[in-house]
Design a protein around this motif. Sequence first.
Motif, short mmCIF file in Angstrom:
data_model
loop_
_atom_site.label_atom_id
_atom_site.label_comp_id
_atom_site.label_asym_id
_atom_site.label_seq_id
_atom_site.Cartn_x
_atom_site.Cartn_y
_atom_site.Cartn_z
N THR A 1 0.79 -1.23 0.00
CA THR A 1 0.00 0.00 0.00
C THR A 1 0.82 1.28 0.00
OG1 THR A 1 -0.09 0.11 2.42
CG2 THR A 1 -1.85 -1.15 1.30
N ALA A 2 2.11 1.18 0.29
CA ALA A 2 2.98 2.35 0.45
C ALA A 2 2.52 3.23 1.62
CB ALA A 2 3.09 3.16 -0.84
N VAL A 3 1.87 2.61 2.59
CA VAL A 3 1.44 3.30 3.81
C VAL A 3 2.28 2.75 4.96
CG1 VAL A 3 -0.48 3.64 5.43
CG2 VAL A 3 -0.92 3.63 2.97
N ALA A 4 2.89 3.65 5.72
CA ALA A 4 3.70 3.22 6.87
C ALA A 4 2.79 2.88 8.05
CB ALA A 4 4.67 4.33 7.28
N ALA A 5 3.11 1.82 8.72
CA ALA A 5 2.32 1.38 9.87
C ALA A 5 2.68 2.20 11.11
CB ALA A 5 2.56 -0.09 10.15
N ASN A 6 1.69 2.39 11.95
CA ASN A 6 1.89 2.97 13.27
C ASN A 6 1.81 1.82 14.27
OD1 ASN A 6 1.88 5.83 12.53
ND2 ASN A 6 -0.23 5.44 11.95
#
Length: 132
Positions: A24-29
């Motif tokens: 997704t190219a979304v960084a996890a928190n």
Amino acid sequence: MDFVSIRIITGDVARLVDFYERATAVAANWSTEDFAELRTPSATLAIAGTRTVPLFAPGAARPAQNHSVIVEFLVGDVDQVHRNLTDSVEEFVQTPTTMPWGNRSLLLRDPDGNLVNFFTPVTPAALAKFAR
């Protein structure tokens, strides 16, 4: 009411988070080593380890047991997502295909075997439906 998130229970949180970050190219928190979230403007994908299950109800969820839910992501270019994931996905269920309802869809299994659909609206009706 607002739909907020989907949570996937897994036996390997780091592996699944790594997959979804790449996909997704979304960084996890990360909240703990057993819980991370990938937040998008419209919803959150939560990934939790098996040690979190007893906090709700022991045995209520089991990793890698999904055969009915598809996690879906609206993306700008599904064909590019397919190219980006070719080396890291073990099972593509369906390569990019334009569906009768107007979305170009890529269906695959994540490392736990969960079905994941990346799609891009391509017909005027589908584009209008997902216009933001």
